[in-house]
Enzyme design. Structure first.
Site, short mmCIF file in Angstrom:
data_model
loop_
_atom_site.label_atom_id
_atom_site.label_comp_id
_atom_site.label_asym_id
_atom_site.label_seq_id
_atom_site.Cartn_x
_atom_site.Cartn_y
_atom_site.Cartn_z
CG HIS A 125 -1.93 0.96 1.38
ND1 HIS A 125 -1.71 2.29 1.63
CD2 HIS A 125 -3.28 0.80 1.28
CE1 HIS A 125 -2.88 2.92 1.69
NE2 HIS A 125 -3.85 2.04 1.48
CG ASP A 202 0.28 -2.28 6.24
OD1 ASP A 202 -0.72 -2.51 6.96
OD2 ASP A 202 0.22 -1.58 5.22
CD GLN A 205 -7.17 -5.15 3.45
OE1 GLN A 205 -8.34 -5.48 3.58
NE2 GLN A 205 -6.81 -3.89 3.40
CE LYS A 228 -8.42 -0.44 5.49
NZ LYS A 228 -7.07 -0.44 4.96
CB CYS A 366 -3.55 2.89 -1.80
SG CYS A 366 -4.77 4.12 -1.41
C1 LIG Z 1 -6.11 0.44 4.68
C2 LIG Z 1 -4.68 0.10 4.59
C3 LIG Z 1 -3.69 1.04 4.94
C4 LIG Z 1 -4.02 2.45 5.37
O1 LIG Z 1 -4.79 2.49 6.51
P1 LIG Z 1 -5.34 3.90 7.06
O2 LIG Z 1 -6.39 3.50 8.03
O3 LIG Z 1 -5.88 4.63 5.86
O4 LIG Z 1 -4.20 4.60 7.67
C5 LIG Z 1 -2.37 0.65 4.86
N1 LIG Z 1 -2.03 -0.59 4.47
C6 LIG Z 1 -2.95 -1.52 4.12
C7 LIG Z 1 -2.50 -2.87 3.70
C8 LIG Z 1 -4.30 -1.20 4.15
O5 LIG Z 1 -5.21 -2.10 3.80
#
Ligand SMILES: *Cc1c(COP(=O)(O)O)cnc(C)c1O
Length: 408
Positions: A125, A202, A205, A228, A366
């Site tokens: 992302h 990260d 997801q 999420k 993104c």
């Molecule tokens: C949604 C997402 C982000 C960004 O999250 P925010 O809540 O917009 O800061 C970063 N990485 C991944 C893999 C995502 O799915």
């Protein structure tokens, strides 16, 4: 054909938004990877907080302030237990994944030298690319990229070849938001540690579908966003191993993050407050805690099994459509389907689906490097949550078939 122990009628009744209509049709919400919907348990936790407890935290001697502090710190401990961190002070409350990653990338600016190397993956992302590029500009460090293969998985041999004694940080997502693929992060972390590099995962997801075990994984940093996983927007967390959080400097200065302030010298508060300048999103934190409780009341094993049924159902039916191309169609993935239909622009398909009340996401999600890899402008992405049903999958498939017929 499909068995599910979930009481979907009961669960769906807990999400008022799922009962609404869009463009005259009952909503079919398949954009869960962008943000999930919010159950009453979370909405009420936030509203109860404002009705009964609202006060600023940590500094007040009065009862409301102490109750608010207890609720906010209680949420921090729920997060700690959920991710299996050793200490609550290793959990930093942030505004979300983007904030969490920026906090870490900024901090490494003080720990890197010119010529140091950082490793990112092609599947990231933008939130896990851009803050590190900014760091490279400031420090002269070099950014290296783990390439993806045509099926959407990461090339682990290429990764091993990128690692060396100059590698200082590796940052990859646990699950790709554009493709839904689960990355081999255990292996990635082990290999990075073998050359002494820190690893940031990260998890934005992954956390809607599985429970992260930060100690089992031996992750140095792990991030997620509450929205999420059925929580509110604008709140999230950064897990960091204590030794790393002590090494990183504060990201922002202000109230809450200090120990003593004078014009000669300021000393910083201890963890976790060193990284939490200013009044936080207290109600959001309370909502985050309620969301974790809610997800556990359903059970991650149960919800993941149902989502996997939905994924298999939708994938099998989509593949029957002429000209269908699914990206990242590998066994090890969560309930996200990214696809295109030959000769049809994803935006046109998404627009027609919206007319039928079906919410999907179109575009680059993104993740422009992934789109560049496949040489496409974007994809249509349908992402499922545990509250989606097989009838919704059928409506989605019928919608795609109808739209394709109109656009051909
Ligand atoms: C949604 C997402 C982000 C960004 O999250 P925010 O809540 O917009 O800061 C970063 N990485 C991944 C893999 C995502 O799915």
């Amino acid at each position: 054909m499909f068995s599910t122990p979930l009481d979907l009628a009961k669960i769906r009744a807990e999400f008022p938004i799922l009962a609404r209509k869009v463009n005259g049709q009952p909503l079919v919400y398949l954009d869960n990877a962008a943000t999930s919907q919010t159950p009453l348990a979370v909405i009420e936790a936030i509203s109860d907080y404002y009705k009964h407890t609202n006060a600023n935290i940590h500094r007040g001697v009065h009862s409301l302030s102490q109750e608010a502090t207890d609720q906010f710190e209680g949420a921090r401990d729920k997060i700690r237990a959920h991710i299996n961190a050793a200490h609550t002070h290793e959990v930093i409350i942030t505004s979300g994944t983007t904030h969490s990653i920026n906090l870490v990338a900024y901090g490494f600016g003080h720990l890197l030298d010119q010529g140091d190397e950082l490793i990112v993956s092609e599947l990231e992302h933008h939130a896990n690319i851009v803050p590190w590029q900014m760091l490279c500009e400031r420090t002269g460090a070099k950014l290296k990229v783990i390439p993806m293969t045509q099926d959407g998985t990461l090339d682990m041999e290429a990764y091993s070849n990128l690692l060396n004694a100059r590698t200082k940080v590796v940052f990859v997502n646990h699950v790709s938001n554009a493709l839904g693929i689960i990355n081999p992060i255990e292996y990635i972390i082990k290999e990075a540690h073998a050359v002494g590099a820190a690893v940031l995962i990260d998890g934005a997801q992954a956390t809607p579908h599985m429970v992260p075990d930060v100690r089992g994984l031996d992750a140095d940093f792990y991030t997620t966003s509450a929205h999420k996983i059925c929580g509110p927007t604008g709140i999230g967390m950064l897990y960091g191993k204590e030794e790393w959080l002590r090494k990183l400097p504060p990201y922002q200065g202000g109230g809450e993050m200090i120990d003593q302030v004078s014009f000669e010298k300021t000393t910083y508060a201890d963890l976790p407050h060193k990284f939490e300048a200013g009044t936080p999103n207290i109600a959001g934190g309370v909502g985050f805690g309620a969301a974790i409780d809610y997800m556990h009341s359903i059970g991650f094993k149960t919800l993941a099994a149902h989502e996997n049924d939905l994924l298999l159902h939708a994938t099998e039916k989509l593949k029957k459509i002429d000209g269908m191309c699914i990206y990242g169609d590998v066994p090890n993935k969560v309930a996200v389907i990214s696809f295109n239909v030959a000769g049809i622009h994803p935006y046109d398909l998404g627009t027609l689906l919206d007319k039928m009340g079906i919410a999907v996401r179109t575009g680059h999600h993104c993740c422009q490097p992934i789109m560049d890899h496949y040489k496409i402008p974007g994809t249509v992405r349908a992402s499922f949550a545990f509250y989606n049903t097989h009838e919704e999958v059928e409506r989605f498939i019928a919608g795609v078939e109808k739209a394709v017929g109109m656009l051909r």
